[in-house]
Design a protein around this motif. Structure first.
Motif, PDB file in Angstrom:
ATOM      1  N   THR A 121      80.342 -31.775  19.156  1.00  0.00           N
ATOM      2  CA  THR A 121      79.692 -30.655  19.826  1.00  0.00           C
ATOM      3  C   THR A 121      78.187 -30.783  19.711  1.00  0.00           C
ATOM      4  N   ILE A 129      80.710 -23.508  20.322  1.00  0.00           N
ATOM      5  CA  ILE A 129      81.488 -23.929  21.476  1.00  0.00           C
ATOM      6  C   ILE A 129      82.825 -24.484  21.002  1.00  0.00           C
ATOM      7  N   SER A 130      83.867 -24.220  21.761  1.00  0.00           N
ATOM      8  CA  SER A 130      85.183 -24.754  21.440  1.00  0.00           C
ATOM      9  C   SER A 130      85.964 -24.914  22.741  1.00  0.00           C
ATOM     10  N   ARG A 131      87.041 -25.641  22.658  1.00  0.00           N
ATOM     11  CA  ARG A 131      87.873 -25.816  23.840  1.00  0.00           C
ATOM     12  C   ARG A 131      89.340 -25.827  23.445  1.00  0.00           C
ATOM     13  N   SER A 177      84.100 -17.348  28.271  1.00  0.00           N
ATOM     14  CA  SER A 177      85.150 -18.335  28.497  1.00  0.00           C
ATOM     15  C   SER A 177      84.985 -18.931  29.886  1.00  0.00           C
ATOM     16  N   MET A 183      82.493 -30.759  28.653  1.00  0.00           N
ATOM     17  CA  MET A 183      82.129 -29.431  29.125  1.00  0.00           C
ATOM     18  C   MET A 183      80.810 -28.991  28.524  1.00  0.00           C
ATOM     19  N   ASN A 205      92.442 -27.378  25.203  1.00  0.00           N
ATOM     20  CA  ASN A 205      92.855 -28.199  26.336  1.00  0.00           C
ATOM     21  C   ASN A 205      94.169 -27.737  26.949  1.00  0.00           C
ATOM     22  N   VAL A 242      87.269 -23.543  28.039  1.00  0.00           N
ATOM     23  CA  VAL A 242      86.219 -23.764  27.053  1.00  0.00           C
ATOM     24  C   VAL A 242      85.603 -22.405  26.729  1.00  0.00           C
ATOM     25  N   CYS A 282      78.996 -22.447  33.085  1.00  0.00           N
ATOM     26  CA  CYS A 282      79.743 -23.552  32.501  1.00  0.00           C
ATOM     27  C   CYS A 282      79.761 -24.700  33.495  1.00  0.00           C
ATOM     28  N   GLY A 306      87.007 -32.560  21.973  1.00  0.00           N
ATOM     29  CA  GLY A 306      86.538 -31.467  21.138  1.00  0.00           C
ATOM     30  C   GLY A 306      85.990 -31.921  19.806  1.00  0.00           C
TER      31      GLY A 306
END
Length: 124
Positions: free
Chosen positions: A57, A69-71, A20, A33, A73, A78, A95, A54
């Motif tokens: 990707t 990968i994910s985020r 993370s 990101m 907000n 992220v 990151c 998002g």
């Protein structure tokens, strides 16, 4: 803007880790990101990236199908979920944040801010 990466560690081949990266002193939703990794003596290598919303990707061929990968907000964070890890995934993972929209998401030079890195070690 400050980025703080966490979640690295030692895992056996085939295992999983979740990284993370939290951003502070900035508006997270404005930044594309990315995650990169680096082995000592080698260049920093693109791993994955995600656009501001998002909705899009990107992955390197070496991790596609294994990493996600994910985020979030609202949490200014992220994530990089790493499954089916291999010894060749061993590296320091960084990151990074790009305030200009990830025009060249694979290029570390376009990112404006970097986290301190977290070590991932995969044993065989």
């Amino acid at each position: 803007v400050q980025l703080q990466a966490s979640g690295g560690g030692l895992v056996q081949s085939g295992g999983s880790l979740s990284l993370s990266c939290a951003i502070s002193r900035g508006t997270f939703s404005l930044y594309g990101m990315g995650w990169f990794r680096q082995v000592q003596g080698k260049e920093r290598e693109f791993v994955s990236a995600i656009r501001r919303s998002g909705g899009r990707t990107y992955y390197s061929d070496s991790v596609k199908g294994r990493f996600t990968i994910s985020r979030h907000n609202a949490e200014n964070t992220v994530y990089l979920q790493m499954n089916s890890l291999k010894p060749e995934d061993t590296a320091v993972y960084y990151c990074a944040a790009d305030k200009y929209g990830l025009a060249e998401y694979w290029n570390p030079a376009v990112y404006d801010y970097w986290g301190q890195g977290t070590q991932v070690t995969v044993s065989s």
